[in-house]
Scaffold this active site. Structure first.
Site, PDB file in Angstrom:
ATOM      1  N   ARG A   1     -18.204  -4.989  -5.286  1.00  0.00           N
ATOM      2  CA  ARG A   1     -16.952  -4.214  -5.144  1.00  0.00           C
ATOM      3  C   ARG A   1     -16.848  -3.598  -3.742  1.00  0.00           C
ATOM      4  O   ARG A   1     -16.090  -4.058  -2.914  1.00  0.00           O
ATOM      5  CB  ARG A   1     -16.875  -3.135  -6.236  1.00  0.00           C
ATOM      6  CG  ARG A   1     -15.480  -2.546  -6.423  1.00  0.00           C
ATOM      7  CD  ARG A   1     -15.086  -1.506  -5.413  1.00  0.00           C
ATOM      8  NE  ARG A   1     -15.947  -0.326  -5.436  1.00  0.00           N
ATOM      9  CZ  ARG A   1     -15.818   0.674  -4.579  1.00  0.00           C
ATOM     10  NH1 ARG A   1     -14.886   0.640  -3.647  1.00  0.00           N
ATOM     11  NH2 ARG A   1     -16.643   1.703  -4.619  1.00  0.00           N
ATOM     12  N   ASP A   2     -17.654  -2.577  -3.470  1.00  0.00           N
ATOM     13  CA  ASP A   2     -17.534  -1.886  -2.175  1.00  0.00           C
ATOM     14  C   ASP A   2     -17.827  -2.853  -1.038  1.00  0.00           C
ATOM     15  O   ASP A   2     -17.222  -2.791   0.027  1.00  0.00           O
ATOM     16  CB  ASP A   2     -18.522  -0.711  -2.131  1.00  0.00           C
ATOM     17  CG  ASP A   2     -18.073   0.405  -1.203  1.00  0.00           C
ATOM     18  OD1 ASP A   2     -16.891   0.404  -0.810  1.00  0.00           O
ATOM     19  OD2 ASP A   2     -18.892   1.273  -0.861  1.00  0.00           O
ATOM     20  N   HIS A  44     -23.884   8.019  -2.925  1.00  0.00           N
ATOM     21  CA  HIS A  44     -23.384   6.732  -2.420  1.00  0.00           C
ATOM     22  C   HIS A  44     -23.338   6.860  -0.895  1.00  0.00           C
ATOM     23  O   HIS A  44     -22.549   7.634  -0.360  1.00  0.00           O
ATOM     24  CB  HIS A  44     -21.992   6.513  -3.029  1.00  0.00           C
ATOM     25  CG  HIS A  44     -21.239   5.329  -2.539  1.00  0.00           C
ATOM     26  ND1 HIS A  44     -21.014   4.215  -3.319  1.00  0.00           N
ATOM     27  CD2 HIS A  44     -20.610   5.074  -1.362  1.00  0.00           C
ATOM     28  CE1 HIS A  44     -20.288   3.339  -2.646  1.00  0.00           C
ATOM     29  NE2 HIS A  44     -20.028   3.837  -1.453  1.00  0.00           N
ATOM     30  N   HIS A  64     -23.410   5.349   3.203  1.00  0.00           N
ATOM     31  CA  HIS A  64     -23.116   4.279   4.170  1.00  0.00           C
ATOM     32  C   HIS A  64     -24.017   4.466   5.388  1.00  0.00           C
ATOM     33  O   HIS A  64     -24.522   5.548   5.642  1.00  0.00           O
ATOM     34  CB  HIS A  64     -21.637   4.293   4.552  1.00  0.00           C
ATOM     35  CG  HIS A  64     -20.760   3.679   3.501  1.00  0.00           C
ATOM     36  ND1 HIS A  64     -20.168   2.460   3.649  1.00  0.00           N
ATOM     37  CD2 HIS A  64     -20.416   4.106   2.268  1.00  0.00           C
ATOM     38  CE1 HIS A  64     -19.471   2.161   2.551  1.00  0.00           C
ATOM     39  NE2 HIS A  64     -19.607   3.152   1.695  1.00  0.00           N
ATOM     40  N   CYS A 124     -14.807   0.466   3.892  1.00  0.00           N
ATOM     41  CA  CYS A 124     -13.589   0.778   3.132  1.00  0.00           C
ATOM     42  C   CYS A 124     -12.384   0.430   3.974  1.00  0.00           C
ATOM     43  O   CYS A 124     -12.271   0.886   5.116  1.00  0.00           O
ATOM     44  CB  CYS A 124     -13.557   2.261   2.763  1.00  0.00           C
ATOM     45  SG  CYS A 124     -11.997   2.723   1.973  1.00  0.00           S
ATOM     46  N   ASN A 167     -22.825  -0.349   3.785  1.00  0.00           N
ATOM     47  CA  ASN A 167     -23.482   0.597   2.876  1.00  0.00           C
ATOM     48  C   ASN A 167     -24.981   0.658   3.140  1.00  0.00           C
ATOM     49  O   ASN A 167     -25.541  -0.229   3.794  1.00  0.00           O
ATOM     50  CB  ASN A 167     -23.287   0.128   1.427  1.00  0.00           C
ATOM     51  CG  ASN A 167     -21.860   0.242   0.956  1.00  0.00           C
ATOM     52  OD1 ASN A 167     -20.959  -0.297   1.581  1.00  0.00           O
ATOM     53  ND2 ASN A 167     -21.656   0.934  -0.134  1.00  0.00           N
TER      54      ASN A 167
HETATM   55  N1  COA Z   1      -3.754  -2.438 -10.628  1.00  0.00           N
HETATM   56  C1  COA Z   1      -2.804  -3.333 -10.272  1.00  0.00           C
HETATM   57  N2  COA Z   1      -1.584  -3.007  -9.890  1.00  0.00           N
HETATM   58  C2  COA Z   1      -1.282  -1.690  -9.858  1.00  0.00           C
HETATM   59  C3  COA Z   1      -2.204  -0.709 -10.207  1.00  0.00           C
HETATM   60  C4  COA Z   1      -3.493  -1.118 -10.604  1.00  0.00           C
HETATM   61  N3  COA Z   1      -4.446  -0.239 -10.934  1.00  0.00           N
HETATM   62  N4  COA Z   1      -1.619   0.494 -10.086  1.00  0.00           N
HETATM   63  C5  COA Z   1      -0.382   0.279  -9.661  1.00  0.00           C
HETATM   64  N5  COA Z   1      -0.166  -1.039  -9.516  1.00  0.00           N
HETATM   65  C6  COA Z   1       1.058  -1.734  -9.095  1.00  0.00           C
HETATM   66  C7  COA Z   1       2.306  -1.235  -9.764  1.00  0.00           C
HETATM   67  O1  COA Z   1       2.500  -1.875 -10.984  1.00  0.00           O
HETATM   68  C8  COA Z   1       3.359  -1.598  -8.755  1.00  0.00           C
HETATM   69  O2  COA Z   1       3.612  -2.981  -8.790  1.00  0.00           O
HETATM   70  P1  COA Z   1       5.025  -3.618  -8.317  1.00  0.00           P
HETATM   71  O3  COA Z   1       5.150  -3.317  -6.858  1.00  0.00           O
HETATM   72  O4  COA Z   1       4.834  -5.068  -8.598  1.00  0.00           O
HETATM   73  O5  COA Z   1       6.026  -2.925  -9.166  1.00  0.00           O
HETATM   74  C9  COA Z   1       2.669  -1.329  -7.443  1.00  0.00           C
HETATM   75  O6  COA Z   1       1.258  -1.451  -7.718  1.00  0.00           O
HETATM   76  C10 COA Z   1       2.956   0.043  -6.914  1.00  0.00           C
HETATM   77  O7  COA Z   1       2.730   1.002  -7.932  1.00  0.00           O
HETATM   78  P2  COA Z   1       2.628   2.546  -7.670  1.00  0.00           P
HETATM   79  O8  COA Z   1       2.354   3.259  -8.943  1.00  0.00           O
HETATM   80  O9  COA Z   1       3.848   2.992  -6.882  1.00  0.00           O
HETATM   81  O10 COA Z   1       1.334   2.611  -6.866  1.00  0.00           O
HETATM   82  P3  COA Z   1       1.079   2.758  -5.317  1.00  0.00           P
HETATM   83  O11 COA Z   1       1.832   1.789  -4.516  1.00  0.00           O
HETATM   84  O12 COA Z   1       1.243   4.182  -5.016  1.00  0.00           O
HETATM   85  O13 COA Z   1      -0.465   2.332  -5.275  1.00  0.00           O
HETATM   86  C11 COA Z   1      -2.717   2.143  -6.125  1.00  0.00           C
HETATM   87  C12 COA Z   1      -1.472   2.983  -6.051  1.00  0.00           C
HETATM   88  C13 COA Z   1      -3.892   3.002  -6.543  1.00  0.00           C
HETATM   89  C14 COA Z   1      -2.520   1.033  -7.102  1.00  0.00           C
HETATM   90  C15 COA Z   1      -2.964   1.508  -4.743  1.00  0.00           C
HETATM   91  O14 COA Z   1      -2.884   2.511  -3.769  1.00  0.00           O
HETATM   92  C16 COA Z   1      -4.294   0.808  -4.625  1.00  0.00           C
HETATM   93  O15 COA Z   1      -4.543  -0.164  -5.305  1.00  0.00           O
HETATM   94  N6  COA Z   1      -5.163   1.251  -3.711  1.00  0.00           N
HETATM   95  C17 COA Z   1      -6.445   0.641  -3.471  1.00  0.00           C
HETATM   96  C18 COA Z   1      -7.539   1.631  -3.641  1.00  0.00           C
HETATM   97  C19 COA Z   1      -8.878   1.023  -3.333  1.00  0.00           C
HETATM   98  O16 COA Z   1      -9.285   0.035  -3.900  1.00  0.00           O
HETATM   99  N7  COA Z   1      -9.604   1.631  -2.383  1.00  0.00           N
HETATM  100  C20 COA Z   1     -10.872   1.190  -2.000  1.00  0.00           C
HETATM  101  C21 COA Z   1     -11.942   1.691  -2.898  1.00  0.00           C
HETATM  102  S1  COA Z   1     -12.226   3.409  -2.870  1.00  0.00           S
HETATM  103 ZN    ZN Z   2     -18.585   3.096  -0.176  1.00  0.00          ZN
END
Ligand code: COA
Ligand code: ZN
Length: 307
Positions: A12-13, A205, A207, A238, A247
């Site tokens: 994942r990370d 955790h 890095h 990230c 990491n």
């Molecule tokens: N899995 C898949 N799709 C998701 C989701 C999830 N957990 N949460 C929201 N979505 C989708 C929504 O359905 C929407 O889809 P659409 O554009 O097709 O309608 C879109 O994402 C936007 O939804 P919204 O609620 O407005 O979310 P957002 O745009 O504010 O995004 C996250 C929120 C959390 C989903 C997004 O910021 C994200 O995935 N970030 C990645 C975080 C990450 O992995 N970081 C690294 C590890 S720490």
């Molecule tokens: Zn990390």
């Protein structure tokens, strides 16, 4: 020998930030090699927006396949909101992790939420996961330093850790997301955190951005911490935190812990097979600080057993 518990977060990370597309079959193979080496807990993937993190778009397929193949491996998945949890449940995940950053800006950049909204989303997700009988971890990201806001106050980290515990997290993972922590700081902060979260439920955790990850892991051990995240080959970073490099490498942690009398249950020669495989997949040299020496030792072991 006292045991320490390691969760390998490479799938994942480690992979979320790689420019090379990693096929599902290669992720499965990597996890199989980790399991062969004695790794008993893996963070396998994340249920986040595939637009935000394309590398994790195969989360459902991966979890379905993993649950079929590995019955005894603890497999955790990142699910930062209810939508992520629903997808994780549908795929058959048994353990989730929420990710709450300690600062306003980092939550905005990472999950597009304010700090208050991120706290609420994490609490809601933990509650719902508990209702479904899932195991639960909670990350406190940028717990030492934030790339946007600078040093993170210990009081903030303590408050959020306590909130996550109260919301039902069974493990609270304190993350040095950008690898900015120093050993003394780690020892002091982890000791203070152990006063609000039972030490058996507290993990770290790390890095290795500044080459301090092993020293920081030692400092955490000194503070009584026995649960660690690390990533085989040191793969990591990230996409939303500028400057976040690899990491803490699992092989460095396993070597250091073994030298200091802790049992990890992990075989270093077999772990190198996972590093070798990941190098092939990512098409670049990998490995922690100890890996060149570990490889020489493996070559010696192999030639000694052949003669
Ligand atoms: N899995 C898949 N799709 C998701 C989701 C999830 N957990 N949460 C929201 N979505 C989708 C929504 O359905 C929407 O889809 P659409 O554009 O097709 O309608 C879109 O994402 C936007 O939804 P919204 O609620 O407005 O979310 P957002 O745009 O504010 O995004 C996250 C929120 C959390 C989903 C997004 O910021 C994200 O995935 N970030 C990645 C975080 C990450 O992995 N970081 C690294 C590890 S720490
Ligand atoms: Zn990390």
């Amino acid at each position: 020998m006292e045991a320490i518990h390691i969760t390998d977060v490479a799938p994942r990370d480690g992979l979320q930030n790689q420019s090379v597309h990693v096929p599902t079959q290669a992720k499965l193979k990597l996890i199989e090699l980790l399991s062969n080496a004695g790794v008993s807990s893996v963070e396998a993937t994340s249920f986040v927006s595939p637009k935000a993190v394309p590398q994790m778009a195969d989360a459902t397929e991966l979890v379905q396949e993993l649950s079929r193949v590995f019955e005894n491996l603890r497999l955790s998945v990142l699910a930062p909101n209810l939508k992520g949890l629903e997808r994780a449940l549908a795929a058959g995940a048994k353990e989730i992790a929420v990710v709450l950053s300690a600062t306003e800006m980092m939550n905005q950049k990472n999950i597009n939420m304010s700090l208050d909204a991120a706290i609420a989303a994490s609490e809601q997700t933990l509650h719902r996961a508990r209702d479904h009988g899932l195991r639960r971890r909670a990350y406190i990201a940028v717990a030492f330093e934030c790339p946007f806001e600078g040093a993170t106050g210990l009081d903030r980290t303590m408050l959020l850790a306590k909130k996550m515990l109260e919301a039902g997290a069974q493990e609270v993972v304190i993350a040095d997301t950008i690898g900015a922590a120093a050993p003394l700081d780690v020892k002091e902060r982890m000791s203070a955190l152990a006063e609000v979260v039972p030490v058996s439920q507290l993990a770290i955790h790390l890095h290795d951005t500044r080459g301090m990850a092993v020293a920081n892991a030692w400092a955490a051990l000194e503070a009584g911490i026995r649960r660690f995240d690390s990533s085989v080959g040191g793969i990591g970073g990230c996409p939303f935190a500028p400057g976040a490099a690899g990491n803490l490498a699992t092989e460095d942690l396993v070597l250091m812990a073994g030298q200091c009398g802790f049992d990890t249950g992990i075989d270093l020669n077999l772990l190198l097979d996972a590093v070798d495989f990941a190098e092939g997949v990512l098409e670049r040299p990998l490995g922690g600080r100890s890996s060149a020496w570990l490889r020489r030792r493996r070559a010696r072991d192999t030639s000694a057993s052949a003669s």
